[in-house]
Design an enzyme around this catalytic site. Structure first.
Site, PDB file in Angstrom:
ATOM      1  N   ARG A 127       0.697  -1.028  -0.027  1.00 21.50           N
ATOM      2  CA  ARG A 127      -0.107  -0.070  -0.089  1.00 21.50           C
ATOM      3  C   ARG A 127       0.789   1.193  -0.029  1.00 21.50           C
ATOM      4  O   ARG A 127       1.854   1.178   0.667  1.00 21.50           O
ATOM      5  CB  ARG A 127      -0.882  -0.073   1.324  1.00 21.50           C
ATOM      6  CG  ARG A 127      -2.112  -1.064   1.108  1.00 21.50           C
ATOM      7  CD  ARG A 127      -3.112  -0.513   0.276  1.00 21.50           C
ATOM      8  NE  ARG A 127      -4.199  -1.507   0.407  1.00 21.50           N
ATOM      9  CZ  ARG A 127      -4.331  -2.378  -0.412  1.00 21.50           C
ATOM     10  NH1 ARG A 127      -3.588  -2.810  -1.128  1.00 21.50           N
ATOM     11  NH2 ARG A 127      -5.392  -3.217  -0.215  1.00 21.50           N
ATOM     12  N   GLU A 132      -4.303   6.910  -4.569  1.00 18.10           N
ATOM     13  CA  GLU A 132      -4.544   6.168  -5.782  1.00 18.10           C
ATOM     14  C   GLU A 132      -6.019   6.924  -6.395  1.00 18.10           C
ATOM     15  O   GLU A 132      -6.850   7.102  -5.558  1.00 18.10           O
ATOM     16  CB  GLU A 132      -4.599   5.016  -5.994  1.00 18.10           C
ATOM     17  CG  GLU A 132      -3.281   4.247  -5.547  1.00 18.10           C
ATOM     18  CD  GLU A 132      -3.341   2.711  -5.182  1.00 18.10           C
ATOM     19  OE1 GLU A 132      -4.404   2.130  -5.441  1.00 18.10           O
ATOM     20  OE2 GLU A 132      -2.329   2.311  -4.961  1.00 18.10           O
ATOM     21  N   HIS A 153      -1.352  -0.344  -9.821  1.00 12.95           N
ATOM     22  CA  HIS A 153      -1.997  -0.995  -8.947  1.00 12.95           C
ATOM     23  C   HIS A 153      -2.612  -2.460  -9.446  1.00 12.95           C
ATOM     24  O   HIS A 153      -3.966  -2.534  -9.245  1.00 12.95           O
ATOM     25  CB  HIS A 153      -3.139  -0.515  -7.878  1.00 12.95           C
ATOM     26  CG  HIS A 153      -3.398  -1.221  -6.866  1.00 12.95           C
ATOM     27  ND1 HIS A 153      -3.696  -0.405  -5.628  1.00 12.95           N
ATOM     28  CD2 HIS A 153      -3.289  -2.370  -6.478  1.00 12.95           C
ATOM     29  CE1 HIS A 153      -3.974  -1.347  -4.477  1.00 12.95           C
ATOM     30  NE2 HIS A 153      -3.765  -2.610  -5.208  1.00 12.95           N
TER      31      HIS A 153
HETATM   32  C1  8YV Z   1      -7.037  -5.175  -5.416  1.00 13.82           C
HETATM   33  C2  8YV Z   1      -5.344  -5.403  -3.283  1.00 13.82           C
HETATM   34  O1  8YV Z   1      -6.606  -4.457  -6.261  1.00 13.82           O
HETATM   35  O2  8YV Z   1      -6.138  -7.329  -2.608  1.00 13.82           O
HETATM   36  C3  8YV Z   1      -5.646  -6.248  -2.394  1.00 13.82           C
HETATM   37  O3  8YV Z   1      -5.317  -5.854  -1.266  1.00 13.82           O
HETATM   38  O4  8YV Z   1      -4.865  -4.175  -3.399  1.00 13.82           O
HETATM   39  C4  8YV Z   1      -5.772  -5.721  -4.814  1.00 13.82           C
HETATM   40  O5  8YV Z   1      -5.859  -7.224  -4.822  1.00 13.82           O
HETATM   41  C5  8YV Z   1      -7.991  -4.337  -4.390  1.00 13.82           C
HETATM   42  O6  8YV Z   1      -8.245  -4.702  -3.375  1.00 13.82           O
HETATM   43  C6  8YV Z   1      -9.281  -4.139  -5.403  1.00 13.82           C
HETATM   44  O7  8YV Z   1     -10.511  -4.983  -4.957  1.00 13.82           O
END
Ligand code: 8YV
Length: 317
Positions: free
Chosen positions: A229, A258, A276
Site C-alpha cells: 500500500r 490512488e 495497482h
Molecule cells: C485489489 C489489493 O486491487 O487485495 C488487495 O489488497 O490491493 C488488490 O488485490 C484491490 O483490493 C481491489 O479490490
C-alpha cells in the site's frame, strides 16, 4: 467501473434464484437508489474498492449490518476492529491472489533493476540507431530485504531464491520455519540490503515506515519496490531520494492517493510506475470474486464465513 461490473455480474450469476437482493449503485436500472433508501434493511455489504473508507460512521448507518465481504486481501480501508467489537464480520480474499501478486512483484523488480520500460521507450522513440541503451544495474549479487514476510512476502522470497539473491526480512516477529535472516530493526535491514521490497499490511503502525532515514540507509545503489500500500512509504521522501539519487530506483504498484500519482514521480526517470495491478489478472480477479460470493453464501447458510479477518474471528468462534 469495469471491475465493479465484473464482480456484480459474478454475483448475479451466483445468487440467481436465491433470497438475496443485490443493490449495486452502478447499475442503470437502480439509478436513484441512495444509501438512505436502503440503509435500514442492509445486512451485508460487498465492497469491491480498496479506496472506500468503511469506518465506524459508515457502518453505523446500517443498523442491521452483520457482514462485510471485501474484495481484496488488504482491508486497511475498513475499521475491522470496530466491526469485530460490534458483531460485524469482515471477510477478505487471501491466498487466491498470492501467486499473481508475487509474480508481479518479481516483474516489477526486474523492470526496475534492468530499466525494461525505459529500454522499451528507447526502441519505440527510435533512439537505438543513434546509440546503444546505457548499461543498467544487475539483480545478481543483490540482497533482498522483505518488509512483511506474510503469504505474499513468502511467495516473493521463494521466487527470489530461484534468482540467486540473498534474502533478509523484517516484521513484527521472527518466523521459525524460514531460513532467511530476521531483522527486528528496519533501519538495520535497510543498511544490510540493497533491495527493499514492501509487502506488509497497511496500518497506523506501518504508515510512512519507509521514510527519509530508511531510504538513506538503503543507499545510493538501493532499490525500493512497493506492492503493498502507498501509505507505507513517505512519497515526498521517496521523490526526494529519487531526484537526489540517494537511492538508485523505485518500482511502485501502489500510491498514497490512488489513482493520483505525484508529478515528481511521473517525471522521474529512475522509477517504474504501475496502476495497482498486482492481482489484476482475469484468473485471480475471478477467484477473488468467487471467494467474495462464497463468503456471503457461507454466512447466509449459517456456517460462518470462509475467510474472516483476524479481528472478527471471535464473533463466531
Ligand atoms: C485489489 C489489493 O486491487 O487485495 C488487495 O489488497 O490491493 C488488490 O488485490 C484491490 O483490493 C481491489 O479490490
Amino acid at each position: 467501473s469495469p471491475p465493479t461490473r465484473f464482480v456484480s455480474n459474478a454475483l448475479e450469476r451466483s445468487f440467481s434464484g436465491e433470497w438475496v437482493r443485490i443493490v449495486d449503485p452502478w447499475k442503470t436500472d437502480q439509478p436513484h437508489l441512495t444509501i438512505e433508501d436502503i440503509s435500514a434493511e442492509v445486512r451485508g455489504i460487498i465492497n469491491c474498492s480498496a479506496r472506500t473508507l468503511i469506518d465506524a460512521e459508515y457502518m453505523k448507518r446500517f443498523p442491521q449490518l452483520r457482514l462485510i465481504s471485501h474484495h481484496g486481501v488488504g482491508y486497511d480501508n475498513i475499521d475491522a476492529s470496530w466491526a469485530g467489537r460490534h458483531g460485524i464480520i469482515v471477510t477478505h480474499t487471501p491466498d487466491v491472489l498470492t501467486e499473481d501478486v508475487a509474480d508481479l512483484a518479481m516483474g516489477l523488480l526486474l523492470a526496475t533493476v534492468r530499466r525494461i520500460p525505459q529500454a522499451d521507450r528507447f526502441v519505440r522513440q527510435g533512439e537505438w540507431a543513434a546509440a546503444p541503451f546505457p548499461l543498467s544495474s544487475s539483480l545478481q549479487g543483490r540482497t533482498l530485504g522483505i518488509v512483511g514476510l506474510g503469504r505474499i512476502g513468502r511467495a516473493i522470497a521463494r521466487r527470489a531464491e530461484a534468482f540467486g539473491v540473498s534474502i533478509l526480512y523484517h516484521g513484527r516477529h521472527p518466523q521459525t520455519d524460514v531460513r532467511y535472516k530476521y531483522f527486528s530493526d528496519l533501519k538495520a535491514m535497510a543498511i544490510a540490503c540493497d533491495v527493499l521490497l514492501v509487502s506488509a499490511p497497511a496500518s497506523s503502525a506501518t504508515r510512512n515506515m519507509i521514510d527519509g532515514p530508511i531510504l538513506e540507509a538503503l543507499g545510493a545503489n538501493g532499490i525500493l519496490v512497493n506492492i503493498a500500500r502507498g501509505s507505507l512509504v513517505n512519497e515526498v521522501a521517496l521523490a526526494d531520494a529519487l531526484a537526489n539519487k540517494t537511492i538508485l530506483a523505485a518500482g511502485l504498484d501502489v500510491f498514497a492517493d490512488e489513482p493520483n500519482v505525484p508529478d515528481v514521480l511521473v517525471s522521474s526517470d529512475n522509477s517504474v510506475l504501475l496502476p495497482h495491478i498486482g492481482s489484476a489478472t482475469l484468473r485471480t480477479r475471478k477467484d477473488m470474486a468467487e471467494l467474495v460470493v462464497a463468503n456471503v453464501k457461507a454466512w447466509l447458510s449459517g456456517d460462518g464465513p470462509l475467510s474472516p479477518v483476524p479481528e472478527c474471528k471471535a464473533i463466531f468462534d
